[in-house]
Write an enzyme that holds these catalytic residues in place. Structure first.
Site, PDB file in Angstrom:
ATOM      1  N   ASP A 403       0.826  -1.206   0.000  1.00  0.00           N
ATOM      2  CA  ASP A 403       0.000   0.000   0.000  1.00  0.00           C
ATOM      3  C   ASP A 403       0.861   1.258   0.000  1.00  0.00           C
ATOM      4  O   ASP A 403       1.932   1.307   0.601  1.00  0.00           O
ATOM      5  CB  ASP A 403      -0.892  -0.018   1.244  1.00  0.00           C
ATOM      6  CG  ASP A 403      -1.828   1.162   1.320  1.00  0.00           C
ATOM      7  OD1 ASP A 403      -2.661   1.307   0.416  1.00  0.00           O
ATOM      8  OD2 ASP A 403      -1.711   1.945   2.282  1.00  0.00           O
ATOM      9  N   GLU A 456       1.143  -0.580  -5.163  1.00  0.00           N
ATOM     10  CA  GLU A 456       0.201   0.506  -5.431  1.00  0.00           C
ATOM     11  C   GLU A 456       1.047   1.778  -5.525  1.00  0.00           C
ATOM     12  O   GLU A 456       1.379   2.394  -4.524  1.00  0.00           O
ATOM     13  CB  GLU A 456      -0.836   0.648  -4.316  1.00  0.00           C
ATOM     14  CG  GLU A 456      -1.878   1.709  -4.638  1.00  0.00           C
ATOM     15  CD  GLU A 456      -2.438   2.420  -3.412  1.00  0.00           C
ATOM     16  OE1 GLU A 456      -3.400   3.180  -3.574  1.00  0.00           O
ATOM     17  OE2 GLU A 456      -1.903   2.237  -2.306  1.00  0.00           O
TER      18      GLU A 456
END
EC number: 2.4.1.18
Length: 724
Positions: A403, A456
């Site tokens: 993330d 990401e």
């Protein structure tokens, strides 16, 4: 007995601030043999039971709970403790020597202990024939650390720990404490000030929120039955294999009577659904323990503990095991960028900025009100890498979606001038994070072959999926945020204006091979006022559903692996709400059921035809046929597989105007089958199409000697492939 106790020592023990309890407590050589001292606040009496059964009564000291007595110079002993409610016999925690090996401590200090939770944390062990739990925590700047729990009335005076000085690790073996015991660490900072009780950063199990204690985990390993999956995983997750990911939030995929399913209940319901829908993988939003459910797991504190919201750690292992037995891979979102400021967590863990940067220009993220990990500190980067390995090795997870990578890569991320500290060369790149990510990905590739790492990453940072040896970060895949933003904006336009934005549909192919991409329609696109995927589509109800079907057809035929958030597969009309289950009742509506059927068929099409996945990362796998028909908002392209694989022609009409005899050049003659049509009646469409097949005509077009005269349905995507 007063000569056995120094008044300063007594006061330090009584105030729970003595930093070296092993220097005082336990048995130490004396003129008469050994002098045994214990501190057991609340005890009425204490005796030492010798190996021959003799009981030596200890004398009470100057402070309630202090007891001392002389023992023979040799031999073992146990403590017989008289409490107001009864008697207890146990081994003395201060009778045992250092627990962790020097090699363990060296690996911890260097940030290279990949099985960190086997050393730190709470581990049920047997020492010198005594069962108990070894507690160990890294807190180099603390002046005293004690383990507190339901086994000692949460009293910091009872179990002060031993400091292993060079490593900064505090440890203590507590006899008779076993799985299920709740505990925390009570620390004093470098100047002696008491800190909030801390959960164990390396605990393998945590208390159900809103509780914040750690729990001693059951050491019994899960009995895995996924050998077949693990043996073939590397092939299943190779770059030329299909990967269609169903992203879910475990707590809101299905709620029955307002209650979350546990891991077993989720497996019972989710796995058959995913298998029937044809997805190859599920991706779980973060399952690491986190204090605030509204963070969806993206502000975790227990990086080694699957959240208790859905059951036990073994329940999570059973879920993964069952997915594998059904041929479904499991990817977990993982958050090594930042952590919340909750008092029981990592913030100022030992009274200093231990896990975070001390300077808020490096250590505080204003967007999320979180603290930023100091990736340049060996112990911190090692802690994070060990967390990744815990999920990949202990739980057989098949990949991690990392993330907020962009927020880690740039020192000025979401900061104005003067609010950030440049790197040593005056630039914005975070060299420490770059080194951390490279090492993370190298470790994963070496120790868990076949697992995948997905970034990401929302910027144009070069080489995210390039190998570390070639100067890259070493990820296997990267989310294609540019494709997502451009195409969603395009799809949200009224068709009358799409001709002016045609480049948003085609631009992604300019950089499609700069990285290995995943096309993400994730949870981020259906929250925070963005509306649902269906809700973004323009027009009346019929057009909105047709737009959605065409868009999904474009997504599943465009180069790149696929990711679709739960609810999007049946056209959920409202934003995702993590406090409620998905509106499954909508499947009674044929329009929503049609979208679901379409996604199921797209998944099967994507897997069935190698041309749609085998060359996702190779320019030879894609060719524009029509890329410039902005006036009609039509695109057409060929997907190609390996030698011998049938080519696939994709044609998409992004206007509600039916196109008759729209001629498309093709590389070979004969009949072409229409293997997919988003306007089919079974999907809720108007059933306009090409009757199942079209015969190529000897009329040159688009650089080919033959062409197909096609009927393009309104707001429709069709896929054709030659017979044979």
């Amino acid at each position: 007995m007063s000569n056995r106790w120094d008044s300063g020592v007594v006061r330090a023990l009584a105030e729970a601030r003595h930093g070296d309890a092993f220097a005082v407590l336990g048995a130490h050589p004396s003129d008469k043999g050994r002098l045994l001292r214990t501190y057991l606040p609340g005890a009425d009496r204490v005796g030492a039971v010798l190996d021959d059964g003799q009981v030596v009564a200890l004398d009470a000291g100057p402070e309630p709970g202090l007891f001392a007595g002389e023992l023979p110079a040799h031999g073992g002993y146990r403590l017989r403790i008289g409490w107001p409610g009864g008697e207890q016999e146990t081994a003395d925690p201060y009778a045992f020597g250092p627990q962790l090996s020097d090699f363990d401590l060296h690996l911890i200090s260097e940030g290279h202990h990949l099985q960190l939770a086997d050393a730190l944390g709470a581990n049920v062990v047997e020492v010198e024939g005594v069962r108990g739990t070894r507690f160990a925590v890294w807190a180099p700047n603390a002046s005293r650390v004690a383990v507190v729990g339901d086994f000692n009335s949460w009293d910091a005076r009872r179990h002060p720990m031993r400091l292993r000085h060079q490593s900064g690790v505090w440890e203590l073996f507590v006899p008779d404490v076993g799985p299920g015991a709740h505990y925390k660490y009570q620390l004093r900072g470098p100047h002696g000030h008491e800190l909030p009780a801390k959960a164990d950063p390396v605990a393998r199990r945590a208390e159900l929120a809103p509780g914040t204690a750690s729990i001693v985990a059951d050491p019994t390993p899960h009995q895995w039955s996924d050998d077949g999956w693990m043996a073939t995983r590397a092939r299943r997750q190779a770059h030329d294999a299909p990967m269609s990911i169903y992203e879910i939030h475990a707590g809101s995929w299905l709620r029955e009577a307002g209650v979350d399913l546990d891991w077993d209940g989720l497996a019972d319901r989710l796995i058959p659904y995913v298998a029937d829908m044809g997805f190859t993988h599920v991706e779980l939003m973060p399952v690491s323990e986190h204090p605030f459910g509204g963070s969806w797991g993206y502000q975790p504190l227990g990086l080694f503990a699957p959240t208790a919201r859905f059951g036990t750690p073994d329940g999570f292992a059973r879920f993964v095991d069952r997915c594998h037995r059904e041929g479904i891979g499991v990817i977990v979102d993982w958050v090594p960028a930042h952590f919340p400021t909750d008092a029981h967590g990592l913030a100022h863990f030992d009274g200093t900025a231990l896990y975070e940067h001390a300077d808020p220009r490096e250590g505080f993220h204003r967007d999320w009100n979180t603290l930023i990990y100091n990736h340049g500190r060996r112990e911190v980067s090692g802690f994070l890498i060990a967390s990744a390995m815990e999920f990949l090795q202990r739980y057989h997870v098949d990949g991690l979606r990392v993330d907020a990578v962009a927020s880690m890569l740039y020192r000025d991320y979401s900061r104005n001038a003067g609010e950030w500290i440049p790197n040593i060369h005056g630039g914005r790149e975070n060299y420490e994070t770059i080194a951390f990510l490279r090492r993370l990905n190298e470790v994963v590739r070496e120790h868990t072959p076949g697992a995948v790492m997905i970034a990401e990453e929302s910027t144009a940072f070069p080489g995210v999926t390039a190998e570390v040896a070639h100067g890259g970060l070493g990820f296997h895949y990267k989310w294609n945020m540019g494709w997502m933003h451009d195409t969603l904006h395009y799809a949200g336009l009224d068709p009358i204006y799409r001709r002016y934005h045609h480049g948003e549909l085609t631009f992604s192919m300019v950089y499609a091979y700069s990285e290995r991409f995943v096309l993400p329609i994730s949870h981020d696109e259906v929250v925070h006022g963005k509306g649902s995927l269906l809700g973004r589509m323009p027009g009346d109800d019929w057009q909105r559903f047709a737009n959605l079907r065409a868009y999904l057809g474009f997504m599943f035929t465009h180069p790149g692996r696929k990711l679709l958030f739960m609810g999007c597969e049946f056209g959920q009309p409202t934003e995702w709400n993590h406090d409620a289950g998905l509106p499954w009742h909508l499947l009674d509506d044929p329009r929503h059921r049609g979208v679901q059927t379409l996604v199921r068929d797209l998944n099967r099409l994507y897997v069935q035809y190698p041309a749609l996945h085998a060359h996702d990362d190779d320019p030879s796998g894609f060719a524009w046929v029509v890329g410039d028909d902005a006036g009609n908002s039509v695109v057409a392209f060929l997907r190609k597989g390996k030698r011998g694989d049938a080519p696939v022609l994709v044609v998409i009409n992004f206007t509600p105007v039916v196109q008759h005899a729209y001629r498309i050049g093709v590389p070979q003659g004969g009949q072409w089958r229409e293997v997919f049509n988003s306007d089919a009646g079974i999907y809720g469409g108007s059933n306009l199409g090409n009757g199942g097949s079209v015969t190529a005509e000897q009329q040159s077009m688009h650089g080919h000697a033959q062409s197909l005269p096609l009927l393009l349905p309104p707001l429709g995507a069709i896929v054709l492939t030659p017979y044979g």
